[in-house]
Motif scaffolding. Sequence first.
Motif, PDB file in Angstrom:
ATOM      1  N   LEU A 258       0.827  -1.201   0.000  1.00 45.53           N
ATOM      2  CA  LEU A 258       0.000   0.000   0.000  1.00 45.53           C
ATOM      3  C   LEU A 258       0.866   1.258   0.000  1.00 45.53           C
ATOM      4  O   LEU A 258       0.553   2.239  -0.694  1.00 45.53           O
ATOM      5  CB  LEU A 258      -0.943   0.006   1.203  1.00 45.53           C
ATOM      6  N   SER A 259       1.964   1.255   0.737  1.00 40.37           N
ATOM      7  CA  SER A 259       2.857   2.417   0.777  1.00 40.37           C
ATOM      8  C   SER A 259       3.469   2.701  -0.593  1.00 40.37           C
ATOM      9  O   SER A 259       3.564   3.861  -1.011  1.00 40.37           O
ATOM     10  CB  SER A 259       3.967   2.201   1.802  1.00 40.37           C
ATOM     11  N   VAL A 260       3.886   1.667  -1.289  1.00 39.39           N
ATOM     12  CA  VAL A 260       4.448   1.848  -2.635  1.00 39.39           C
ATOM     13  C   VAL A 260       3.387   2.394  -3.580  1.00 39.39           C
ATOM     14  O   VAL A 260       3.639   3.343  -4.337  1.00 39.39           O
ATOM     15  CB  VAL A 260       5.039   0.518  -3.169  1.00 39.39           C
ATOM     16  N   ILE A 261       2.185   1.828  -3.522  1.00 43.97           N
ATOM     17  CA  ILE A 261       1.095   2.313  -4.379  1.00 43.97           C
ATOM     18  C   ILE A 261       0.797   3.784  -4.079  1.00 43.97           C
ATOM     19  O   ILE A 261       0.681   4.612  -4.996  1.00 43.97           O
ATOM     20  CB  ILE A 261      -0.166   1.438  -4.205  1.00 43.97           C
ATOM     21  N   MET A 262       0.699   4.123  -2.801  1.00 38.90           N
ATOM     22  CA  MET A 262       0.402   5.508  -2.419  1.00 38.90           C
ATOM     23  C   MET A 262       1.543   6.454  -2.794  1.00 38.90           C
ATOM     24  O   MET A 262       1.292   7.602  -3.182  1.00 38.90           O
ATOM     25  CB  MET A 262       0.105   5.598  -0.916  1.00 38.90           C
TER      26      MET A 262
ATOM     27  N   ALA B  45       1.071   7.146  -6.403  1.00 40.85           N
ATOM     28  CA  ALA B  45      -0.200   7.828  -6.666  1.00 40.85           C
ATOM     29  C   ALA B  45      -0.190   9.277  -6.181  1.00 40.85           C
ATOM     30  O   ALA B  45      -0.798  10.143  -6.801  1.00 40.85           O
ATOM     31  CB  ALA B  45      -1.346   7.063  -5.999  1.00 40.85           C
ATOM     32  N   VAL B  46       0.510   9.549  -5.092  1.00 38.26           N
ATOM     33  CA  VAL B  46       0.421  10.861  -4.454  1.00 38.26           C
ATOM     34  C   VAL B  46       1.620  11.756  -4.758  1.00 38.26           C
ATOM     35  O   VAL B  46       1.458  12.960  -4.969  1.00 38.26           O
ATOM     36  CB  VAL B  46       0.266  10.693  -2.915  1.00 38.26           C
ATOM     37  N   GLU B  47       2.806  11.204  -4.750  1.00 41.57           N
ATOM     38  CA  GLU B  47       4.018  12.009  -4.907  1.00 41.57           C
ATOM     39  C   GLU B  47       4.236  12.413  -6.363  1.00 41.57           C
ATOM     40  O   GLU B  47       4.042  11.610  -7.274  1.00 41.57           O
ATOM     41  CB  GLU B  47       5.239  11.241  -4.390  1.00 41.57           C
ATOM     42  N   LYS B  48       4.674  13.652  -6.546  1.00 44.49           N
ATOM     43  CA  LYS B  48       4.979  14.127  -7.900  1.00 44.49           C
ATOM     44  C   LYS B  48       6.309  13.577  -8.384  1.00 44.49           C
ATOM     45  O   LYS B  48       6.487  13.288  -9.545  1.00 44.49           O
ATOM     46  CB  LYS B  48       4.980  15.648  -7.915  1.00 44.49           C
ATOM     47  N   ASN B  49       7.252  13.448  -7.449  1.00 47.42           N
ATOM     48  CA  ASN B  49       8.561  12.883  -7.781  1.00 47.42           C
ATOM     49  C   ASN B  49       8.470  11.375  -7.590  1.00 47.42           C
ATOM     50  O   ASN B  49       8.345  10.891  -6.483  1.00 47.42           O
ATOM     51  CB  ASN B  49       9.628  13.484  -6.861  1.00 47.42           C
TER      52      ASN B  49
END
Length: 142
Positions: free
Chosen positions: A45-49, A52-56
Motif C-alpha cells: 500500500l505504501s508503494v502504491i500511495m 499515486a500521491v508524490e509528484k517525484n
Amino acid sequence: MFAYIWPLALVVISNIIYHVCAKSVPGNVSPFATLTVTYLIGALLSVIMFFAVEKNHNMVKEIGKMNWAPYVLGIVIVGLEVGYIYMYQAGWKVSIASIVQSSFLAIALIIVGSLLFKETLTWNKLVGIGICMVGLVFINWR
C-alpha cells in the motif's frame, strides 16, 4: 482548519480499527506471522500511495534522503504491534489497554520532550502527569 483536523481524524479512526484488528488476532496464530502479512500489505500500500500521491516518482532518491529515523521506526513498530497483540492475548481488555499505555506514554513523552527537545516542563504538564496517574488508579480499580 481541515488540514489541521483530518490527520487527527485519520489517526483516531485508524487506531480504532487497529485495536479491533489486534484484539481479533486468533490466539493460536503467531504474532510474528501476523505481522509479516500486515507489513507485506502495508509495504504494498505504501508503494502504491507513493506513486499515486508524490509528484517525484523516484523512490531511490527519496530513500537516499533519509536519516536513521525510518530504520529505527521500522524496528520499534514491530515492538508496538507485537506488544499489543501479546497484551490482548494475555487478556487485556480493548477498552483498557490503550488507555493505560497512552497514560504511561504521555508521561514518558513529557519527560522525553523536556530532555531531548528542550520543551518547557510547565506546572500544567506536571499536573497532567498527576491526572494521568490518578486516572490509571481509577481505570484499573477493581
